[in-house]
Design a protein around this motif. Structure first.
Motif, PDB file in Angstrom:
ATOM      1  N   TYR A 160       0.651  -1.114  -0.110  1.00  0.00           N
ATOM      2  CA  TYR A 160       0.054   0.148  -0.203  1.00  0.00           C
ATOM      3  C   TYR A 160       1.048   1.331  -0.123  1.00  0.00           C
ATOM      4  O   TYR A 160       1.720   1.451   0.875  1.00  0.00           O
ATOM      5  CB  TYR A 160      -0.891   0.038   1.102  1.00  0.00           C
ATOM      6  CG  TYR A 160      -1.811  -1.393   1.307  1.00  0.00           C
ATOM      7  CD1 TYR A 160      -2.900  -1.365   0.683  1.00  0.00           C
ATOM      8  CD2 TYR A 160      -1.176  -2.316   2.030  1.00  0.00           C
ATOM      9  CE1 TYR A 160      -3.895  -2.370   0.821  1.00  0.00           C
ATOM     10  CE2 TYR A 160      -2.127  -3.776   1.905  1.00  0.00           C
ATOM     11  CZ  TYR A 160      -3.291  -3.572   1.652  1.00  0.00           C
ATOM     12  OH  TYR A 160      -4.036  -4.619   1.688  1.00  0.00           O
ATOM     13  N   GLY A 161       0.559   2.111  -0.942  1.00  0.00           N
ATOM     14  CA  GLY A 161       1.097   3.486  -1.008  1.00  0.00           C
ATOM     15  C   GLY A 161       0.584   4.477  -1.659  1.00  0.00           C
ATOM     16  O   GLY A 161      -0.173   3.792  -2.777  1.00  0.00           O
ATOM     17  N   SER A 162       0.713   5.806  -1.660  1.00  0.00           N
ATOM     18  CA  SER A 162       0.201   6.713  -2.528  1.00  0.00           C
ATOM     19  C   SER A 162      -1.266   6.609  -2.567  1.00  0.00           C
ATOM     20  O   SER A 162      -2.040   6.945  -3.542  1.00  0.00           O
ATOM     21  CB  SER A 162       0.822   6.746  -3.700  1.00  0.00           C
ATOM     22  OG  SER A 162       2.181   7.032  -3.707  1.00  0.00           O
ATOM     23  N   GLY A 163      -1.777   6.051  -1.476  1.00  0.00           N
ATOM     24  CA  GLY A 163      -3.453   6.001  -1.443  1.00  0.00           C
ATOM     25  C   GLY A 163      -3.812   4.833  -2.320  1.00  0.00           C
ATOM     26  O   GLY A 163      -5.127   4.691  -2.550  1.00  0.00           O
ATOM     27  N   ARG A 164      -2.969   3.933  -2.969  1.00  0.00           N
ATOM     28  CA  ARG A 164      -3.514   2.601  -3.619  1.00  0.00           C
ATOM     29  C   ARG A 164      -2.752   1.609  -3.198  1.00  0.00           C
ATOM     30  O   ARG A 164      -1.956   1.556  -2.585  1.00  0.00           O
ATOM     31  CB  ARG A 164      -2.770   3.107  -5.085  1.00  0.00           C
ATOM     32  CG  ARG A 164      -3.320   4.275  -5.705  1.00  0.00           C
ATOM     33  CD  ARG A 164      -2.882   4.239  -7.325  1.00  0.00           C
ATOM     34  NE  ARG A 164      -1.476   4.100  -7.513  1.00  0.00           N
ATOM     35  CZ  ARG A 164      -0.357   4.921  -7.489  1.00  0.00           C
ATOM     36  NH1 ARG A 164      -0.911   6.260  -7.250  1.00  0.00           N
ATOM     37  NH2 ARG A 164       0.674   4.383  -7.776  1.00  0.00           N
TER      38      ARG A 164
ATOM     39  N   GLN B 167      11.978   8.260   1.981  1.00  0.00           N
ATOM     40  CA  GLN B 167      10.592   8.420   1.540  1.00  0.00           C
ATOM     41  C   GLN B 167      10.163   6.964   1.279  1.00  0.00           C
ATOM     42  O   GLN B 167      10.586   6.239   0.286  1.00  0.00           O
ATOM     43  CB  GLN B 167      10.882   9.116   0.011  1.00  0.00           C
ATOM     44  CG  GLN B 167       9.183   9.399  -0.769  1.00  0.00           C
ATOM     45  CD  GLN B 167       9.533   9.782  -2.165  1.00  0.00           C
ATOM     46  OE1 GLN B 167      10.554  10.123  -2.636  1.00  0.00           O
ATOM     47  NE2 GLN B 167       8.338   9.960  -2.790  1.00  0.00           N
TER      48      GLN B 167
ATOM     49  N   LEU C 109       7.578   4.591  -0.185  1.00  0.00           N
ATOM     50  CA  LEU C 109       6.731   4.692  -1.311  1.00  0.00           C
ATOM     51  C   LEU C 109       5.558   3.531  -1.084  1.00  0.00           C
ATOM     52  O   LEU C 109       4.457   3.858  -1.614  1.00  0.00           O
ATOM     53  CB  LEU C 109       7.532   4.168  -2.559  1.00  0.00           C
ATOM     54  CG  LEU C 109       8.365   5.166  -2.960  1.00  0.00           C
ATOM     55  CD1 LEU C 109       8.813   4.893  -4.226  1.00  0.00           C
ATOM     56  CD2 LEU C 109       7.992   6.533  -3.185  1.00  0.00           C
ATOM     57  N   ALA C 110       5.915   2.524  -0.160  1.00  0.00           N
ATOM     58  CA  ALA C 110       4.808   1.502  -0.011  1.00  0.00           C
ATOM     59  C   ALA C 110       5.211   0.545   1.432  1.00  0.00           C
ATOM     60  O   ALA C 110       6.338   0.408   1.578  1.00  0.00           O
ATOM     61  CB  ALA C 110       4.659   0.479  -1.405  1.00  0.00           C
TER      62      ALA C 110
ATOM     63  N   LEU D 223       3.577   1.052  -9.438  1.00  0.00           N
ATOM     64  CA  LEU D 223       4.715   1.244  -8.463  1.00  0.00           C
ATOM     65  C   LEU D 223       6.027   1.249  -8.870  1.00  0.00           C
ATOM     66  O   LEU D 223       6.822   1.891  -8.613  1.00  0.00           O
ATOM     67  CB  LEU D 223       4.482   0.228  -7.196  1.00  0.00           C
ATOM     68  CG  LEU D 223       5.474   0.395  -5.948  1.00  0.00           C
ATOM     69  CD1 LEU D 223       5.407   1.692  -5.375  1.00  0.00           C
ATOM     70  CD2 LEU D 223       5.120  -0.806  -5.082  1.00  0.00           C
TER      71      LEU D 223
ATOM     72  N   GLU E 112       6.716   4.652 -10.444  1.00  0.00           N
ATOM     73  CA  GLU E 112       6.720   5.630  -9.457  1.00  0.00           C
ATOM     74  C   GLU E 112       8.271   5.404  -8.629  1.00  0.00           C
ATOM     75  O   GLU E 112       8.814   6.511  -8.320  1.00  0.00           O
ATOM     76  CB  GLU E 112       5.678   5.279  -8.064  1.00  0.00           C
ATOM     77  CG  GLU E 112       5.749   6.316  -7.238  1.00  0.00           C
ATOM     78  CD  GLU E 112       4.549   5.940  -6.215  1.00  0.00           C
ATOM     79  OE1 GLU E 112       4.608   6.689  -5.150  1.00  0.00           O
ATOM     80  OE2 GLU E 112       3.798   4.884  -6.603  1.00  0.00           O
TER      81      GLU E 112
ATOM     82  N   ALA F 121      10.978   8.473  -8.375  1.00  0.00           N
ATOM     83  CA  ALA F 121      11.501   9.095  -7.238  1.00  0.00           C
ATOM     84  C   ALA F 121      12.978   8.863  -6.828  1.00  0.00           C
ATOM     85  O   ALA F 121      13.570   9.756  -6.549  1.00  0.00           O
ATOM     86  CB  ALA F 121      10.786   8.207  -6.175  1.00  0.00           C
TER      87      ALA F 121
END
Length: 219
Positions: A134-138, A159, A161-162, A208, A211, A215
């Protein structure tokens, strides 16, 4: 005009299909990478003089850390110097383990360990599986084979990410010297045949992998 040079390791510290999947992910990104392979049997060897001209070095997944690291131990300083000088390191599964320190390149402000050994892990075996992170609201459902989770020293800057369902870190980006390190435990680069060849349902791509590339390349 070609874009930035991205080097993908291909050799005995990985397995067939993993480097090619990483290369495909990089080529599908918005960075217009000039993707080339490096390794003992490639035209380009994993040496400082070849890393110096690259923007990114990617370490794919593969076998076990214990089998892989002896093949890369002598390249540890070259990889560290590349990232510290401003390069980007991208590690997938085994490449994530190799970013750690026990053993590994020592690129993280912390270390790695097996996700399957964590409390409330949703996967408890080292075979092929699906894992949800789960990351970035997804939510992302990804191919998984005994990948790592990442832990950070108190106060370390990173940072995330998930995360896995039990809140352990599944993907992060952090700094190392003037460069960046991006690592992920599962396989967001996995192509459709990875799933179908082992009888797993093919999930919808949650993005992901791209992403993570964005990043680690951001400055």
């Amino acid at each position: 005009m070609s874009g930035p040079l991205a080097l993908v390791y291909r050799g005995p510290a990985t397995t067939e299909g993993c480097p090619e999947a990483v290369a495909h992910l990089l080529k599908s990104s918005r960075w217009d990478f000039d993707v080339r392979y490096v390794g003992p049997d490639e035209d380009l060897k994993l040496k400082s003089k070849n890393l110096d001209g690259a923007a990114l070095y990617a370490q794919p997944g593969g076998g076990t850390l214990e089998d892989a690291y002896p093949h890369l131990k002598k390249r540890r300083d070259a990889v560290r110097e590349f990232v510290a000088g401003g390069g980007a390191y991208l590690g997938f599964c085994l490449g994530g383990y190799l970013a750690g320190a026990t053993p590994g390149f020592g690129l993280l402000p912390g270390d790695t360990d097996q996700y399957i050994g964590t409390k409330a892990a949703t996967v408890s075996h080292d075979g092929n599986a699906l894992v949800r992170v789960y990351g970035s609201g997804r939510a992302h459902t990804l191919f998984f084979q005994d990948g790592p989770y990442f832990w950070l020293e108190p106060g370390a800057a990173a940072q995330v990410l998930a995360r896995y369902a039990n809140q352990e870190i599944a993907a992060l980006v952090t700094g190392f010297g003037a460069g960046k390190v991006g690592v992920v435990g599962p396989h967001p680069e996995a192509t459709e045949d990875w799933f179908t060849d082992v009888g797993l349902a093919v999930p919808r791509d949650g993005g992901l992998g791209l992403e993570l590339v964005d990043a680690v390349m951001a400055r």
